[in-house]
Design an enzyme around this catalytic site. Structure first.
Site, PDB file in Angstrom:
ATOM      1  N   ARG A  50      -8.131   8.628  -9.215  1.00  0.00           N
ATOM      2  CA  ARG A  50      -8.599   8.902  -7.840  1.00  0.00           C
ATOM      3  C   ARG A  50      -7.429   9.352  -6.950  1.00  0.00           C
ATOM      4  O   ARG A  50      -6.346   8.776  -6.960  1.00  0.00           O
ATOM      5  CB  ARG A  50      -9.234   7.628  -7.272  1.00  0.00           C
ATOM      6  N   VAL A  51      -7.679  10.385  -6.178  1.00  0.00           N
ATOM      7  CA  VAL A  51      -6.702  10.871  -5.202  1.00  0.00           C
ATOM      8  C   VAL A  51      -7.374  10.823  -3.831  1.00  0.00           C
ATOM      9  O   VAL A  51      -8.540  11.203  -3.693  1.00  0.00           O
ATOM     10  CB  VAL A  51      -6.261  12.315  -5.543  1.00  0.00           C
ATOM     11  N   GLY A  52      -6.651  10.349  -2.832  1.00  0.00           N
ATOM     12  CA  GLY A  52      -7.231  10.235  -1.491  1.00  0.00           C
ATOM     13  C   GLY A  52      -6.868  11.394  -0.594  1.00  0.00           C
ATOM     14  O   GLY A  52      -6.536  12.495  -1.056  1.00  0.00           O
ATOM     15  N   ASP A  53      -6.906  11.123   0.685  1.00  0.00           N
ATOM     16  CA  ASP A  53      -6.617  12.160   1.689  1.00  0.00           C
ATOM     17  C   ASP A  53      -5.116  12.366   1.901  1.00  0.00           C
ATOM     18  O   ASP A  53      -4.681  13.444   2.319  1.00  0.00           O
ATOM     19  CB  ASP A  53      -7.217  11.754   3.039  1.00  0.00           C
ATOM     20  N   SER A  89       0.807  -1.220   0.000  1.00  0.00           N
ATOM     21  CA  SER A  89       0.000   0.000   0.000  1.00  0.00           C
ATOM     22  C   SER A  89       0.840   1.270   0.000  1.00  0.00           C
ATOM     23  O   SER A  89       0.312   2.359   0.184  1.00  0.00           O
ATOM     24  CB  SER A  89      -0.939  -0.005   1.210  1.00  0.00           C
ATOM     25  N   THR A  99       1.499   6.952   0.252  1.00  0.00           N
ATOM     26  CA  THR A  99       0.607   5.809   0.020  1.00  0.00           C
ATOM     27  C   THR A  99       0.448   5.519  -1.468  1.00  0.00           C
ATOM     28  O   THR A  99       0.674   6.404  -2.300  1.00  0.00           O
ATOM     29  CB  THR A  99      -0.793   6.107   0.609  1.00  0.00           C
ATOM     30  N   THR A 149      -4.951   7.507   8.344  1.00  0.00           N
ATOM     31  CA  THR A 149      -4.905   6.350   7.462  1.00  0.00           C
ATOM     32  C   THR A 149      -6.330   5.818   7.341  1.00  0.00           C
ATOM     33  O   THR A 149      -7.183   6.127   8.164  1.00  0.00           O
ATOM     34  CB  THR A 149      -3.937   5.273   8.014  1.00  0.00           C
ATOM     35  N   GLY A 150      -6.583   5.038   6.299  1.00  0.00           N
ATOM     36  CA  GLY A 150      -7.921   4.480   6.122  1.00  0.00           C
ATOM     37  C   GLY A 150      -8.618   5.076   4.918  1.00  0.00           C
ATOM     38  O   GLY A 150      -7.962   5.562   3.990  1.00  0.00           O
ATOM     39  N   GLY A 171      -9.825   7.393   2.631  1.00  0.00           N
ATOM     40  CA  GLY A 171      -9.496   8.809   2.460  1.00  0.00           C
ATOM     41  C   GLY A 171     -10.692   9.706   2.238  1.00  0.00           C
ATOM     42  O   GLY A 171     -10.701  10.857   2.687  1.00  0.00           O
ATOM     43  N   THR A 175      -0.889   2.574   4.537  1.00  0.00           N
ATOM     44  CA  THR A 175      -0.354   3.924   4.323  1.00  0.00           C
ATOM     45  C   THR A 175       0.536   4.312   5.495  1.00  0.00           C
ATOM     46  O   THR A 175       0.150   4.130   6.640  1.00  0.00           O
ATOM     47  CB  THR A 175      -1.533   4.921   4.295  1.00  0.00           C
TER      48      THR A 175
END
Ligand code: SD4
Length: 324
Positions: free
Chosen positions: A214-217, A84, A204, A237-238, A240, A186
């Site tokens: 897609r982009v996360g937090d 990850s 991450t 983490t988790g 996003g 992450t």
């Protein structure tokens, strides 16, 4: 030379607010109280002792917390067994490994890269964005071209093992964020150095089998990471999307500014998510520290943990969680 400061806990305000917000402390056991109030220190999401050990060595060498978090995060980016982060990360649904990362120093400067392909050390590139460009965030091909222009090497990040896992996934192509599938995920890291300065980093490959683009937090300053050198720092983490919706890391630092302990601030930030969403099907975990060296961690589901390194201790601490 190593300079350890033992700072007495002096926050009456924080104790008062803690009592006022008891409702949030469902499982508040303060498992990490043994290690509170000592600086310098390093904390990171999940069980990443090699990464925290590296960061600690940098601090012992009297280098900055910024160097410590960068080099600590690099350990996991180079670890091909971690699916990850960095090389070996699980790809998006089209088979492309795309990385997100950000870094923030004690002056409040920050840098970030999103939707980055072919560059293993996203955290180092985020640092270069912060230090060598007039911008905070570079995305996709622009980030990649910037990397090559300053000497980063092009690398195929999809390992045989991750390709195989993706090919198995394609047989059903069922998309569902999985809770705590691995013992680490992450990596988010926070450090206080010998001068008492705080920095943070987060890196991450994002959610496995995400949509392309897609982009996360994790690379979003304030969501995946936030540092205020006067107050403290937090990382997430988790899932996003849930962290972004509540601007989780900034929220935690602001709660600490109001006098809450890092532990209490993480709990309140988690409660903000669970009151607004169907929390049973996903995981979010936070870790935080304040200027005095108090730490906290809390998650929605069981299974989250924080690694803490200071002096001769490099320990993994099980996090309390909202669900039991
Ligand atoms: C994301 N927060 O991209 C990251 C993924 C993660 O544990 O932390 N997984 O949403």
């Amino acid at each position: 030379m190593q300079r350890r400061k033992f700072i007495k806990k002096a926050s009456l305000i924080s104790i008062g607010l803690g009592i006022a917000n008891k409702a949030y402390s469902k499982n508040y056991k303060k498992t990490n109280s043994l290690y509170n109030n000592i600086t310098p220190l390093v904390i990171a999401t999940w069980d990443v002792k090699n990464a925290t050990k590296k960061a600690w060595k940098i601090i012992q060498n009297n280098q900055s917390s910024l160097d410590a978090v960068e080099q600590g995060c690099m350990i996991e980016e180079a670890n091909e067994n971690g699916q990850s982060v960095g090389k070996g990360g699980l790809p998006d649904r089209n088979g492309n490994v795309t990385l997100d990362a950000c870094i923030m120093n004690s002056k409040g400067d920050c840098g970030s890269v999103v939707f980055l392909k072919n560059i293993k050390h996203a955290i180092s590139l985020a640092r270069k964005v912060m230090e060598d460009t007039p911008h905070v965030m570079l995305a996709g091909i622009g980030a990649e071209e910037f990397a090559y222009s300053i000497g980063f090497k092009k690398e195929n990040l999809l390992t045989k093992a991750s390709k195989k896992t993706w090919e198995n996934w394609k047989k059903t192509s069922k998309y569902k964020p999985v809770i705590n599938i691995e013992n680490h995920d992450t990596i988010g890291m926070l450090a206080i150095d010998n001068n008492g300065n705080i920095s943070g980093g987060c890196t991450t490959s994002g959610l496995a089998y995400k949509m392309s683009g897609r982009v996360g937090d994790s690379p979003i300053i304030g969501s995946g990471l936030y540092v205020d050198n006067e107050i403290g720092g937090a990382v997430a983490t988790g899932l996003g999307e849930e962290v972004v919706k509540t601007v989780g890391s900034f929220l935690i630092v602001e709660l600490m500014r109001q006098g809450h302990s890092p532990q209490k601030a993480c709990e309140i930030a988690i409660s903000r998510i669970v009151t607004k969403s169907d929390y049973k099907n996903f995981q979010v975990g936070y870790i935080a520290l304040n200027k005095q060296g108090d730490t906290g961690c809390y998650s929605i589901q069981k299974g989250f943990s924080m690694t803490l390194c200071q002096s001769n201790n490099n320990v993994n601490i099980k996090s309390d969680s909202y669900t039991t």
